[in-house]
Design an enzyme around this catalytic site. Structure first.
Site, PDB file in Angstrom:
ATOM      1  N   ASP A 164       0.774  -1.236   0.000  1.00 14.61           N
ATOM      2  CA  ASP A 164       0.000   0.000   0.000  1.00 14.61           C
ATOM      3  C   ASP A 164       0.810   1.294   0.000  1.00 14.61           C
ATOM      4  O   ASP A 164       0.577   2.182  -0.810  1.00 14.61           O
ATOM      5  CB  ASP A 164      -0.944   0.020   1.204  1.00 14.61           C
ATOM      6  CG  ASP A 164      -1.859  -1.184   1.258  1.00 14.61           C
ATOM      7  OD1 ASP A 164      -1.689  -2.111   0.440  1.00 14.61           O
ATOM      8  OD2 ASP A 164      -2.748  -1.203   2.108  1.00 14.61           O
ATOM      9  N   GLU A 388       2.269 -10.076  11.368  1.00 16.76           N
ATOM     10  CA  GLU A 388       1.983  -9.628  10.006  1.00 16.76           C
ATOM     11  C   GLU A 388       3.277  -9.343   9.256  1.00 16.76           C
ATOM     12  O   GLU A 388       3.449  -9.718   8.096  1.00 16.76           O
ATOM     13  CB  GLU A 388       1.101  -8.378  10.075  1.00 16.76           C
ATOM     14  CG  GLU A 388       0.572  -7.897   8.752  1.00 16.76           C
ATOM     15  CD  GLU A 388      -0.343  -6.686   8.913  1.00 16.76           C
ATOM     16  OE1 GLU A 388      -0.842  -6.192   7.877  1.00 16.76           O
ATOM     17  OE2 GLU A 388      -0.565  -6.226  10.058  1.00 16.76           O
TER      18      GLU A 388
END
Length: 416
Positions: A164, A388
């Protein structure tokens, strides 16, 4: 044992038909997440891995695109932003989705899932059902998204890359007037540290780009894209998935040649993104390669018979990424001016990109490097409660814990 711990995460994040990346941070079904998750799930339950992919393909649009989010009706509509009310996109089957896409790992995941249990796959008629949907997905990408005319797929939003807030997008995003901060409410920072996440300015620009696409009916021909770039990672994954489609076609007694031809054409076109020992994104606004080096430029290592493989491997092992020395593989140039070891895709190391690099190293028969990376993935996944992502210097856990693709891909490498 990592198998039982990974199974706990994957079964805990299972919703009955798909797997959420994280119940807190990402409570719906995400496109490339589900592909990576299926790759791990196949070792626990091939049937569940097949259902994971079938569920995602159930949100496919009539034009062939696979949206990056398939929203769950059982989750509160405002639990994630942008949610279904923002996107205003519903399939003919009544599934609410986002309007943008993510990298095409799906055919590769489908083929690996089939290979894990061919008899179960045949019994459930898995390949015949998913093959035409995957063909339509690739056709959408290669026709409607060849915005530059270079034979490469373009992304029209940073989220479409899956990376992103990569520094590779900074210059293009700087041209975008952000949506006012008081026009939306972020939900991601309710569950993760502000220091780990994209900034409010980034988010304002993401919202503006998505809103413009939505307001033009998600029409690739008429939307005035302020952000349109050819991403080497996205295109490398399409090449890998075309090779996978060729294998699927052969298994179905169909001609593999169209997929092999597409893979060859894409590989040839990808060469136009190669500069300074790596692959870079091309900004279609000015036609220039962006002189920013990220993990996206290394992912083509997994492309079969890549002509630039030797130079690319040297870059991966050099000071920019320190493959074999850093933890996993950093998401951004360690020597770059925008490097931040803890902020999302601006430096931290991710498990999914490490898995892709490992696959490339194996293909190149770089066995010592591949094994060292495999061991690093397993150690860090287990030691961080399946974080993550991690700090590339220290291995410190960042982002969410019990993250599904971390568990899935660690499980896959544990079995390799």
């Amino acid at each position: 044992m990592i198998r039982s711990a990974a199974a706990r995460v994957l079964f805990g994040n299972w919703t009955g038909h798909s797997t959420v990346p994280s119940h807190s941070l990402y409570p719906h079904q995400w496109s490339w997440d589900s592909a990576f998750i299926a790759i791990g799930l196949r070792h626990l339950s091939p049937r569940r891995a097949q259902i994971e992919l079938e569920s995602l393909l159930g949100s496919q649009w009539s034009d062939g695109r696979i949206p990056h989010i398939s929203f769950s009706p059982s989750v509160a509509r405002d639990a994630y932003f942008p949610g279904p009310d923002f996107w205003q996109a519903t399939t003919s089957g009544g599934v609410e989705t986002s309007g943008i896409i993510q990298p095409p790992v799906h055919a590769l995941a489908a083929w690996l899932t089939h290979e894990a249990a061919p008899e179960e796959s045949v019994r459930r008629n898995f390949l015949p059902r998913v093959y035409p949907k995957l063909v339509a997905w690739h056709a959408y990408l290669r026709t409607r998204r060849d915005l530059g005319g270079h034979g490469l797929v373009a992304i029209v939003h940073p989220w479409e890359s899956g990376m992103d807030n990569s520094p590779a997008w900074d210059a293009a995003l700087a041209r975008v007037e952000p949506a006012p901060l008081d026009s939306f409410t972020r939900r991601d920072t309710d569950h993760a540290s502000d220091a780990d996440r994209p900034t409010d300015l980034d988010y304002g620009r993401y919202v503006q780009l998505a809103g413009t696409y939505r307001d033009h009916g998600y029409d690739d021909a008429t939307t005035p894209f302020e952000f349109a770039l050819e991403d080497p990672c996205f295109n490398a994954l399409l090449i890998a998935s075309e090779h996978a489609l060729a294998s699927i076609a052969s298994a179905l007694s169909l001609a593999p040649s169209p997929h092999l031809k597409a893979a060859a054409e894409l590989t040839e076109s990808l060469a136009s993104l190669f500069a300074d020992g790596t692959f870079r994104v091309r900004d279609l606004t000015n036609g220039e390669l962006v002189a920013v080096d990220t993990i996206a430029g290394l992912i083509p290592l997994l492309v079969p018979r890549l002509p630039q493989a030797t130079e690319l491997l040297a870059t991966a092992r050099g000071p920019r990424f320190r493959l074999g020395e850093a933890k996993l593989v950093p998401s951004y140039d360690l020597t770059g001016p925008a490097f931040e070891p803890g902020r999302y895709w601006r430096g931290p190391s991710w498990f999914n990109t490490a898995w892709l690099i490992h696959r490339g190293l194996t293909t190149l028969e770089q066995n010592a490097l591949a094994e060292a990376l495999r061991e690093d993935v397993l150690k860090l996944a287990a030691g961080t409660d399946f974080a993550e992502y991690v700090d590339p210097h220290t291995g410190e856990a960042r982002g969410a814990r019990d993250f599904s693709w971390t568990a899935a891909l660690a499980l896959d490498l544990e079995r390799s």
